[in-house]
Write a protein that holds these residues in place. Sequence first.
Motif, PDB file in Angstrom:
ATOM      1  N   GLN A  57       0.813  -1.213   0.000  1.00 16.60           N
ATOM      2  CA  GLN A  57       0.000   0.000   0.000  1.00 16.60           C
ATOM      3  C   GLN A  57       0.850   1.267   0.000  1.00 16.60           C
ATOM      4  O   GLN A  57       0.407   2.328   0.434  1.00 16.60           O
ATOM      5  CB  GLN A  57      -0.947  -0.008   1.201  1.00 16.60           C
ATOM      6  N   SER A  89      -0.704   5.442  -4.082  1.00 15.16           N
ATOM      7  CA  SER A  89      -0.148   4.433  -3.168  1.00 15.16           C
ATOM      8  C   SER A  89      -0.655   3.031  -3.470  1.00 15.16           C
ATOM      9  O   SER A  89       0.048   2.051  -3.227  1.00 15.16           O
ATOM     10  CB  SER A  89      -0.490   4.801  -1.721  1.00 15.16           C
ATOM     11  N   ASN A  90      -1.870   2.908  -4.006  1.00 14.07           N
ATOM     12  CA  ASN A  90      -2.405   1.575  -4.293  1.00 14.07           C
ATOM     13  C   ASN A  90      -1.955   1.025  -5.641  1.00 14.07           C
ATOM     14  O   ASN A  90      -2.322  -0.103  -6.016  1.00 14.07           O
ATOM     15  CB  ASN A  90      -3.931   1.571  -4.211  1.00 14.07           C
TER      16      ASN A  90
END
Length: 213
Positions: A57, A89-90
């Motif tokens: 993540q 971030s993902n």
Amino acid sequence: ESKPAGPVTKTPPSPSSISLDHGESTNRDEKTSTPSAGVSFGPTMNLKLILEGYPAQNQAEKIFIGIAGGATQSAKPNYLLSFSIDLPSNGVFNGLSLAGLTDGNNYFAVIKGPAQLATSSAFTMSQSVTSLNNGKPIQLLTGDLNEDNAINSADFAIIKSAFGAMPSSPNWNENSDFNKDGIINIIDVGFVLKNFGLVGQSGLWSSVPGGSP
């Protein structure tokens, strides 16, 4: 229409580049519309990346994407479109504008992040939304610290010089902290050793992402 998952910043200009209001850069000579800031018009691309070594993540990075014509990767791509995107971030980025490409034609995307080898993925243009790699994640291999699209003794020397460093250390090198744990150790060195001798797709680069390889 869809909104991008993160901001798109302009790559260094070339004689044929056109800067759009929302920050995209396209190296094509066809005419283009100028959309409102933050909104993609026309056909778009969605993609998901996995940066090797990064926490699941915490995939956020500045990523270069170049798109060229043809069904297969060429040694020296002539990019019709090029972008520098802020990957969330993902690892998912939606709404990359493909305006100017032809519906039904074959293209390939070359993707490179900082300290990662370039990889390419072929796709057939859709008139609405194209999901790169059929929506499956694309992994970028880690260890290219000098950004020449190869992992070799030069990269090993860079990480060796930063070994044991933390953010407060004079020899701290953020790009060498692949797993983002705040220390450059054997885990980070392991990625360079694992991928040692590999060359990214499109061959050696003479400039860092943001320009043309």
